[in-house]
Design a protein around this motif. Structure first.
Motif, short mmCIF file in Angstrom:
data_model
loop_
_atom_site.label_atom_id
_atom_site.label_comp_id
_atom_site.label_asym_id
_atom_site.label_seq_id
_atom_site.Cartn_x
_atom_site.Cartn_y
_atom_site.Cartn_z
N LEU A 1 0.86 -1.18 0.00
CA LEU A 1 0.00 0.00 0.00
C LEU A 1 0.90 1.23 0.00
O LEU A 1 1.89 1.28 0.73
CB LEU A 1 -0.90 0.02 1.23
N ASP A 2 0.54 2.22 -0.82
CA ASP A 2 1.41 3.37 -1.04
C ASP A 2 0.54 4.63 -1.01
O ASP A 2 -0.40 4.75 -1.78
CB ASP A 2 2.11 3.22 -2.39
N ALA A 3 0.86 5.56 -0.10
CA ALA A 3 0.09 6.81 0.01
C ALA A 3 1.05 7.99 -0.06
O ALA A 3 2.10 8.00 0.58
CB ALA A 3 -0.68 6.85 1.33
N GLY A 4 0.67 9.01 -0.87
CA GLY A 4 1.51 10.18 -1.03
C GLY A 4 0.70 11.46 -0.99
O GLY A 4 -0.49 11.48 -1.33
N TYR A 5 1.35 12.54 -0.57
CA TYR A 5 0.71 13.87 -0.51
C TYR A 5 1.74 14.92 -0.88
O TYR A 5 2.86 14.92 -0.34
CB TYR A 5 0.16 14.14 0.89
N TRP B 1 3.75 0.50 2.84
CA TRP B 1 3.77 -0.71 3.67
C TRP B 1 3.83 -1.93 2.75
O TRP B 1 3.13 -1.99 1.74
CB TRP B 1 2.53 -0.78 4.54
N HIS B 2 4.70 -2.89 3.09
CA HIS B 2 4.88 -4.11 2.30
C HIS B 2 4.63 -5.34 3.17
O HIS B 2 5.01 -5.36 4.35
CB HIS B 2 6.31 -4.21 1.74
N ASP B 3 4.07 -6.34 2.55
CA ASP B 3 3.99 -7.68 3.16
C ASP B 3 4.61 -8.66 2.17
O ASP B 3 4.13 -8.78 1.03
CB ASP B 3 2.55 -8.07 3.47
N PHE B 4 5.69 -9.35 2.59
CA PHE B 4 6.45 -10.20 1.69
C PHE B 4 6.24 -11.67 2.02
O PHE B 4 6.16 -12.05 3.20
CB PHE B 4 7.95 -9.90 1.81
N GLY B 5 6.18 -12.48 0.97
CA GLY B 5 6.09 -13.92 1.15
C GLY B 5 6.63 -14.64 -0.06
O GLY B 5 7.05 -14.02 -1.05
N GLU C 1 7.52 -4.59 5.92
CA GLU C 1 8.37 -3.40 5.90
C GLU C 1 7.54 -2.13 5.84
O GLU C 1 6.53 -2.06 5.13
CB GLU C 1 9.34 -3.45 4.71
N TRP C 2 8.00 -1.12 6.60
CA TRP C 2 7.44 0.22 6.55
C TRP C 2 8.45 1.16 5.93
O TRP C 2 9.63 1.12 6.24
CB TRP C 2 7.10 0.71 7.96
#
Length: 408
Positions: free
Chosen positions: A330-334, A351-355, A366-367
């Motif tokens: 998920l990626d948020a920018g301003y 935010w990443h979720d790896f598998g 990862e943040w």
């Protein structure tokens, strides 16, 4: 003067005035200078705390990049660019060549080198060929990029031909015989010599829809046989305007990678990317699913990519594990709009979720966070953070960057 003569004089005066005004408006722009110098200064402090290593890294480095670019003359132009990376203070990090293995890796060794030197011929707007040492960035740099985040760029000694047969259409062909990697010439893996790399990319841009591209990359790398591969793929990425200043963003990509050249392993692996998003004024939101397949023996690799831009800024997945890599993010920018004191400030969180793609191994999470602020037209301040929380791959790692860059 009779009435007819008066009308003629008025018309003639209007024509002369209009012609003079048009001549002023249509006056040609001043010719560009024959040679344009430029300089890019970038200081960075990179701090790394990595579990399993006795020391914490502190890399204080200054990169000075300077060059000259010529104006076109009968279709010919050229660029020459040098680069120097200087360590300020103690070298308290593993730069991959200094043997300080008790420290985490920061791949910014000190060096002075020729970064780019190319000659371009563009006889028409529809055709150009560039030969020499050059930075090459294709699509989103997932397969070929110049790794601009590191202090030393990745460049190719190559010949590149670009043809634009129609508006919005382009065809690229690339042949590279040497890869100058970010580790520098003192590293055993800093230069890949005698490579036989070919790339073909065809793209077509449709207004309000996006860019559709198809590509093929053939990598034969004697210095790194495991990096040799053949990849064929397609990609679409675009932005669809909706109500007001809002738009829907989207990117999707599929590729198939096989062994090639001197690679000792035989494989056929898939790459998938799906990335929907939404933009409303200064806010951008994205969700993504990227899948680099592995078969338990070998994983799909992208060795010429700008790898830091993908799969987390902590750089835990520069090489795809043999079990593959599944990255949900998920990626948020301003970006602060307007003309106030904070205008241009960029804030971003990821935010990443790896598998794995083989079985259901959870690698970790990862943040990432970033703040970037322009000071005038030439200077940008950046602060950046990455924290990787390991489960079954790698170790917990935290990285912090503080950077100032000035371009003139």
């Amino acid at each position: 003067m009779n009435q007819a003569s008066a009308r003629f004089a008025l018309v003639l005066s209007a024509l002369l005035a209009g012609t003079a005004a048009h001549a002023e408006t249509a006056a040609p722009k001043p010719a560009p200078p024959p040679v344009t110098p430029y300089v890019d200064l970038r200081y960075r402090l990179e701090l790394v705390d990595q579990d399993g290593l006795a020391e914490q890294a502190a890399a204080s480095t200054l990169r000075v990049k300077a060059g000259i670019k010529t104006a076109e003359w009968h279709g010919f132009s050229a660029l020459v660019e040098g680069e120097a990376i200087v360590v300020l203070g103690e070298t308290s990090y593993n730069d991959t060549v200094n043997g300080k293995t008790a420290y985490p890796v920061v791949a910014d060794p000190s060096d002075v080198l020729l970064n780019q030197a190319w000659l371009r011929w563009r006889p028409t707007a529809e055709f150009e060929i560039t030969a020499g040492r050059q930075a090459v960035n294709l699509d989103n740099q997932r397969w070929i990029g110049s790794v601009g985040w590191r202090q030393n760029d990745q460049t190719l000694d190559a010949a590149r031909v670009t043809v634009k047969p129609d508006k919005g259409a382009s065809i690229d062909y690339l042949h590279a015989w040497r890869v100058n990697r970010v580790f520098g010439p003192d590293s055993p893996q800093g230069i890949w010599r005698d490579t036989d790399i070919h790339g073909v990319r065809a793209a077509y841009t449709i207004k309000h829809i996006g860019t559709l591209s198809a590509y093929g990359y053939w990598l034969d790398v004697p210095s790194s046989p495991a990096s040799s591969s053949r990849t064929l793929g397609v990609r679409i990425a675009g932005e669809l305007p909706v109500a007001g200043k809002s738009s829907i963003l989207y990117a999707a990509e599929y590729a198939r990678q096989h062994d090639h050249g001197n690679n000792p392993r035989s494989f056929a692996l898939d790459y998938w990317l799906i990335e929907p998003g939404f933009k409303a004024g200064p806010v951008t939101l994205k969700a993504g699913y990227e899948r680099l397949e592995g078969n338990g023996t070998v994983g799909l690799q992208t060795p010429l990519a700008t790898l830091h831009a993908f799969n987390g800024w902590a750089d835990k997945f520069l090489t795809t594990p043999v079990g593959g890599l599944r990255d949900f993010y998920l990626d948020a920018g301003y970006k602060v709009p307007g003309k106030g004191p904070l205008a241009g400030l960029v804030l971003r969180g990821v935010w990443h979720d790896f598998g794995s793609t083989v079985g259901s191994t959870a690698y970790g999470r990862e943040w990432n966070a970033l703040a970037s602020y322009p000071v005038g037209k030439h200077v940008v301040l950046t602060a950046k953070l990455a924290h990787y929380d390991a489960d079954a791959f790698g170790t917990d790692t935290t990285k912090l960057w503080l950077q100032i860059e000035a371009k003139f």
